[in-house]
Design an enzyme around this catalytic site. Structure first.
Site, PDB file in Angstrom:
ATOM      1  N   GLY A 168      -0.155   3.902   3.926  1.00  0.00           N
ATOM      2  CA  GLY A 168       0.862   4.424   4.839  1.00  0.00           C
ATOM      3  C   GLY A 168       0.364   4.671   6.244  1.00  0.00           C
ATOM      4  N   GLY A 173      -1.664   3.972  -2.527  1.00  0.00           N
ATOM      5  CA  GLY A 173      -2.396   4.154  -3.770  1.00  0.00           C
ATOM      6  C   GLY A 173      -2.285   2.962  -4.695  1.00  0.00           C
ATOM      7  N   LYS A 199     -10.235   9.947   2.513  1.00  0.00           N
ATOM      8  CA  LYS A 199     -10.668  10.263   1.150  1.00  0.00           C
ATOM      9  C   LYS A 199     -11.577   9.187   0.571  1.00  0.00           C
ATOM     10  CE  LYS A 199      -6.450  12.859   0.023  1.00  0.00           C
ATOM     11  NZ  LYS A 199      -5.288  12.943  -0.898  1.00  0.00           N
ATOM     12  N   ARG A 247       9.569   0.855   4.408  1.00  0.00           N
ATOM     13  CA  ARG A 247       9.792   0.592   2.985  1.00  0.00           C
ATOM     14  C   ARG A 247      11.240   0.206   2.683  1.00  0.00           C
ATOM     15  NH1 ARG A 247       6.161   5.170  -0.233  1.00  0.00           N
ATOM     16  NH2 ARG A 247       4.151   4.109   0.058  1.00  0.00           N
TER      17      ARG A 247
END
Length: 399
Positions: A354, A377, A201, A37
């Site tokens: 990530g 996200g 998830k 990043r």
């Protein structure tokens, strides 16, 4: 409409607040383990330096409850010094008279980094009322504002949504690339469009599945997310990851477009995630009740690869298994390899999240990928069709 670009912003000799996303992973000794990043923001920083801006970098790191020293941006300062090849100061706070004075003394082309924004409750959307003047105090440090923090654009934090309302604002070069990559998927993509979703998830992915089903030609689902889909069909999934609240949404997705969604036909299972030596491949209809799924199987991997080799546009978010364990990494590695190959041919490949980016880097396939997204996200919410607060807050392009 398109957002205002950095290139149209007057920056010569002006103090430019650059909202970066330096929320990087640290080890127990406070050392950065992945500077992806930070490196992604360098083009914006260098462009501003070359055009005579007085650059003020701002970012958050982690979720501090107070001013924990282990969440200082000091490691980021050190890494930026190495990457920029020049000394760089880290100021001890991000607002206040001393910080204002230090920023005013900056010369054209100079860069300074302010301390962790989240050391102040005024930064958080939920805690903003504890420090209502934080936005004004932050805005007092700049003459213009640039958002280059795609990974934080899905959050309505003060530095993300309030600064563009107080200062002339634009998107940075990284944010511009990110938006272009997302739009290449959502708006008139080259066909076939294949979406690959994994990770653990389902709740983070099901909205993307439902939104992209009318757009995508195929949606490949692996990783822990696949097991809730398999459970929704009626398969035994043992002790694999399950999100019972999403079972009905998975059934809805499968009912809408059963021909588009591709689930694993075999999986690698293990008695425990800490026991790779005992792992074995089983068909999805023969999963042992007390075992756990840790990777897609070889038959599924071959099927996914065959589909991906025919794709013209690919969006991938989420690994296919527990790639951190060598024995459970083969599915993720195979997908990363074929997508690197397709990137070098005639396909557009966007990889985000990530863990997914970390896996691609771990396997040595990052070089040559069309676009590695800094957003996890944020990427998912963009692909879900949601309006990201950080992008919505920026002004439209003129003309």
């Amino acid at each position: 409409m398109a957002k205002r670009s950095l290139r149209s912003l007057a920056v010569q000799s002006r103090r430019v607040l650059v909202r970066a996303d330096f929320n990087v992973p640290l080890d127990v000794r406070g050392r950065i383990t992945d500077d992806f990043r930070i490196r992604a923001t360098l083009p914006t920083i260098r462009w501003l330096m070359e055009h005579g801006a007085r650059v003020v970098l701002i970012s958050h790191l982690g979720r501090p409850k107070d001013r924990e020293p282990e969440l200082s941006l000091a490691p980021v300062r050190s890494r930026l010094e190495d990457l920029l090849g020049m000394p760089l100061r880290l100021l001890p706070d991000c607002v206040g008279p001393d910080i204002e004075a230090a920023v005013k003394r900056l010369t054209a082309g100079e860069v300074v980094l302010l301390e962790n924004l989240r050391y102040h409750p005024g930064e958080g959307a939920e805690t903003r009322d504890q420090e209502p003047d934080f936005a004004d105090r932050l805005a007092a440090l700049g003459d213009a504002y640039v958002n280059d923090a795609f990974g934080a654009c899905h959050r309505a934090d003060t530095s993300i949504v309030e600064l563009p309302r107080r200062l002339p604002a634009a998107m940075g070069l990284l944010l511009e690339r990110e938006i272009r990559a997302m739009e290449a998927i959502l708006t008139a993509p080259k066909r076939p469009l294949v979406v690959v979703l994994g990770g653990g998830k389902v709740e983070d992915k099901i909205g993307v599945v439902l939104h992209l089903l009318p757009i995508a030609d195929r949606v490949l689902i692996g990783g822990g997310a696949a097991f809730t889909f398999l459970k929704a069909i009626g398969y035994e999934i043992g002790r694999s990851r399950l999100d019972p609240k999403q079972l009905e949404a998975c059934r809805e997705a499968l009912a809408r477009s059963p021909e588009k969604i591709v689930l694993p036909t075999d999986v690698l299972v293990a008695p425990d995630v800490a026991s790779p030596a005992g792992s074995r491949v089983v068909p999805v209809d023969r999963m042992p009740p007390d075992w756990v799924g840790v990777d897609i199987g070889p038959e599924t991997t071959r099927r996914f690869i065959e589909i991906l080799r025919g794709a013209a546009t690919v969006a991938w978010n989420g690994p296919m298994g527990i790639f951190e364990v060598r024995e459970f990494a083969q599915g993720t590695k195979a997908i990363a390899r074929v997508l690197r190959e397709r990137s070098g041919q005639d396909a557009t490949v966007v990889v985000g999240g990530g863990d997914t980016v970390a896996a691609v880097q771990q396997f040595g396939f990052a070089e040559g990928m069309d676009h590695l997204s800094t957003g996890g996200g944020a990427m998912l919410e963009y692909l879900e069709g949601k309006e990201l607060p950080g992008i919505a807050a920026l002004p439209e392009a003129e003309g």
